[in-house]
Design a protein around this motif. Structure first.
Motif, PDB file in Angstrom:
ATOM      1  N   PRO A   7      42.508 -14.115  24.625  1.00  0.00           N
ATOM      2  CA  PRO A   7      42.811 -13.016  23.488  1.00  0.00           C
ATOM      3  C   PRO A   7      43.803 -13.623  21.527  1.00  0.00           C
ATOM      4  O   PRO A   7      43.825 -12.527  20.824  1.00  0.00           O
ATOM      5  N   SER A   8      43.929 -14.682  22.303  1.00  0.00           N
ATOM      6  CA  SER A   8      44.564 -14.764  20.697  1.00  0.00           C
ATOM      7  C   SER A   8      43.117 -15.253  19.632  1.00  0.00           C
ATOM      8  O   SER A   8      43.212 -15.381  18.436  1.00  0.00           O
ATOM      9  N   ASP A   9      42.555 -14.933  20.452  1.00  0.00           N
ATOM     10  CA  ASP A   9      41.088 -14.722  19.266  1.00  0.00           C
ATOM     11  C   ASP A   9      39.752 -14.196  19.613  1.00  0.00           C
ATOM     12  O   ASP A   9      38.955 -14.406  19.921  1.00  0.00           O
ATOM     13  N   LYS A  10      40.407 -12.796  19.434  1.00  0.00           N
ATOM     14  CA  LYS A  10      39.150 -11.486  19.392  1.00  0.00           C
ATOM     15  C   LYS A  10      38.461 -11.500  21.177  1.00  0.00           C
ATOM     16  O   LYS A  10      37.840 -10.689  21.070  1.00  0.00           O
ATOM     17  N   GLY A  11      39.178 -12.075  21.812  1.00  0.00           N
ATOM     18  CA  GLY A  11      38.930 -12.414  23.500  1.00  0.00           C
ATOM     19  C   GLY A  11      39.478 -11.065  24.523  1.00  0.00           C
ATOM     20  O   GLY A  11      40.397 -10.736  23.870  1.00  0.00           O
ATOM     21  N   PRO A  12      39.203 -11.617  25.195  1.00  0.00           N
ATOM     22  CA  PRO A  12      38.040 -12.516  25.916  1.00  0.00           C
ATOM     23  C   PRO A  12      36.875 -11.661  25.446  1.00  0.00           C
ATOM     24  O   PRO A  12      35.642 -12.165  26.412  1.00  0.00           O
ATOM     25  N   LEU A  13      36.930 -10.060  24.992  1.00  0.00           N
ATOM     26  CA  LEU A  13      35.808  -9.693  24.907  1.00  0.00           C
ATOM     27  C   LEU A  13      35.099  -9.176  24.012  1.00  0.00           C
ATOM     28  O   LEU A  13      36.351  -8.441  23.528  1.00  0.00           O
ATOM     29  N   TRP A  14      33.529  -8.964  23.258  1.00  0.00           N
ATOM     30  CA  TRP A  14      34.083  -8.901  21.603  1.00  0.00           C
ATOM     31  C   TRP A  14      33.118  -7.862  21.687  1.00  0.00           C
ATOM     32  O   TRP A  14      31.332  -8.771  21.155  1.00  0.00           O
ATOM     33  N   ILE A  15      32.618  -6.873  21.137  1.00  0.00           N
ATOM     34  CA  ILE A  15      31.433  -5.520  20.472  1.00  0.00           C
ATOM     35  C   ILE A  15      31.219  -6.630  19.775  1.00  0.00           C
ATOM     36  O   ILE A  15      31.565  -6.174  18.644  1.00  0.00           O
ATOM     37  N   VAL A  16      30.272  -6.665  19.254  1.00  0.00           N
ATOM     38  CA  VAL A  16      29.282  -7.720  18.321  1.00  0.00           C
ATOM     39  C   VAL A  16      27.636  -6.703  18.008  1.00  0.00           C
ATOM     40  O   VAL A  16      26.718  -6.838  19.067  1.00  0.00           O
ATOM     41  N   TYR A  17      27.719  -6.387  17.065  1.00  0.00           N
ATOM     42  CA  TYR A  17      26.439  -5.707  16.371  1.00  0.00           C
ATOM     43  C   TYR A  17      25.791  -6.879  15.894  1.00  0.00           C
ATOM     44  O   TYR A  17      26.625  -7.930  14.636  1.00  0.00           O
ATOM     45  N   PRO A  18      24.544  -6.705  15.540  1.00  0.00           N
ATOM     46  CA  PRO A  18      23.336  -7.184  14.500  1.00  0.00           C
ATOM     47  C   PRO A  18      23.131  -7.451  13.149  1.00  0.00           C
ATOM     48  O   PRO A  18      22.580  -6.667  13.052  1.00  0.00           O
ATOM     49  N   ARG A  19      24.275  -7.547  12.865  1.00  0.00           N
ATOM     50  CA  ARG A  19      24.065  -6.960  11.354  1.00  0.00           C
ATOM     51  C   ARG A  19      23.542  -7.166   9.957  1.00  0.00           C
ATOM     52  O   ARG A  19      23.458  -6.997   9.284  1.00  0.00           O
ATOM     53  N   ASP A  20      23.297  -8.964  10.477  1.00  0.00           N
ATOM     54  CA  ASP A  20      21.810  -9.387   9.629  1.00  0.00           C
ATOM     55  C   ASP A  20      20.967  -9.633   9.771  1.00  0.00           C
ATOM     56  O   ASP A  20      20.103  -9.141   9.006  1.00  0.00           O
ATOM     57  N   GLN A  21      20.764  -8.375  11.038  1.00  0.00           N
ATOM     58  CA  GLN A  21      19.276  -8.250  11.054  1.00  0.00           C
ATOM     59  C   GLN A  21      18.909  -6.761  11.140  1.00  0.00           C
ATOM     60  O   GLN A  21      17.714  -6.257  10.928  1.00  0.00           O
ATOM     61  N   HIS A  22      19.319  -5.987  10.757  1.00  0.00           N
ATOM     62  CA  HIS A  22      19.759  -4.400  10.140  1.00  0.00           C
ATOM     63  C   HIS A  22      20.661  -4.021   8.717  1.00  0.00           C
ATOM     64  O   HIS A  22      21.756  -3.871   8.663  1.00  0.00           O
ATOM     65  N   ALA A  23      19.768  -3.800   8.108  1.00  0.00           N
ATOM     66  CA  ALA A  23      20.973  -3.181   6.656  1.00  0.00           C
ATOM     67  C   ALA A  23      21.556  -2.411   7.223  1.00  0.00           C
ATOM     68  O   ALA A  23      22.834  -2.307   6.540  1.00  0.00           O
ATOM     69  N   ALA A  24      21.604  -1.339   7.404  1.00  0.00           N
ATOM     70  CA  ALA A  24      22.322  -0.168   8.102  1.00  0.00           C
ATOM     71  C   ALA A  24      23.711  -0.658   9.120  1.00  0.00           C
ATOM     72  O   ALA A  24      24.445   0.229   8.984  1.00  0.00           O
TER      73      ALA A  24
END
Length: 171
Positions: free
Chosen positions: A134-151
């Motif tokens: 929790p002190s570093d964005k956890g225990p779970l974080w929704i992460v998008y593949p931003r580098d693979q899709h310009a949009a």
């Protein structure tokens, strides 16, 4: 909207959501450890009245996924380990078009479920080989593949990177 309020790492029933008795064969197993994620709403598989509660071991039993990407809030390329959001939604039998993702700090945002089929969106429990806390964005974080899709580099997607994820409401 009825939701489970999570205090610390323990689920407290709100609005009648309590551990269900006599669950059917389609039920999910009950969490054995502290609850880290609650999913409710338009789902067909439960382990509590009106909800699916997950401990970390249950989530780690989902097919593992890895994503290397940059983020708007960290430096450089990061490696994230977790599971695909669409796998979790399939597990609970999600039947809606939209989910609301809520965080420990009461941040909440609506996300179209179609995005999880279109993109390999990860729910991360580790970054660079270290468990998220929790002190570093956890225990779970929704992460998008931003580098693979310009949009996905559009700032509107940055708001969907929910860290300290605690609950999902499907509708």
């Amino acid at each position: 909207m009825r939701r489970l309020v999570l205090v610390g790492l323990t689920a407290l029933p709100i609005g009648g959501a309590t551990l269900a008795q006599g669950l059917d064969a389609n039920a999910l197993p009950a969490p054995q450890g502290p609850v880290v994620l609650a999913v409710q709403g338009a789902i067909s598989r439960f382990n509590a009245e009106g909800a699916a509660l997950f401990d970390m071991e249950m989530l780690k039993a989902l097919p593992p996924a890895r994503l290397d990407t940059t983020t708007a809030v960290t430096d450089g390329l990061r490696r994230f380990d977790g599971f695909l959001m669409r796998d979790l939604l399939e597990l609970v039998g999600a039947q809606g078009d939209t989910l609301t993702a809520g965080a420990l700090n009461d941040y909440a945002i609506d996300i179209r479920i179609e995005e999880f089929n279109r993109f390999d969106v990860l729910v991360a429990y580790a970054m660079d080989g270290t468990a998220l806390h929790p002190s570093d964005k956890g225990p779970l974080w929704i992460v998008y593949p931003r580098d693979q899709h310009a949009a996905l580099q559009d700032i509107r997607y940055d708001y969907r990177w929910v860290w300290q994820l605690r609950w999902l409401d499907i509708r």
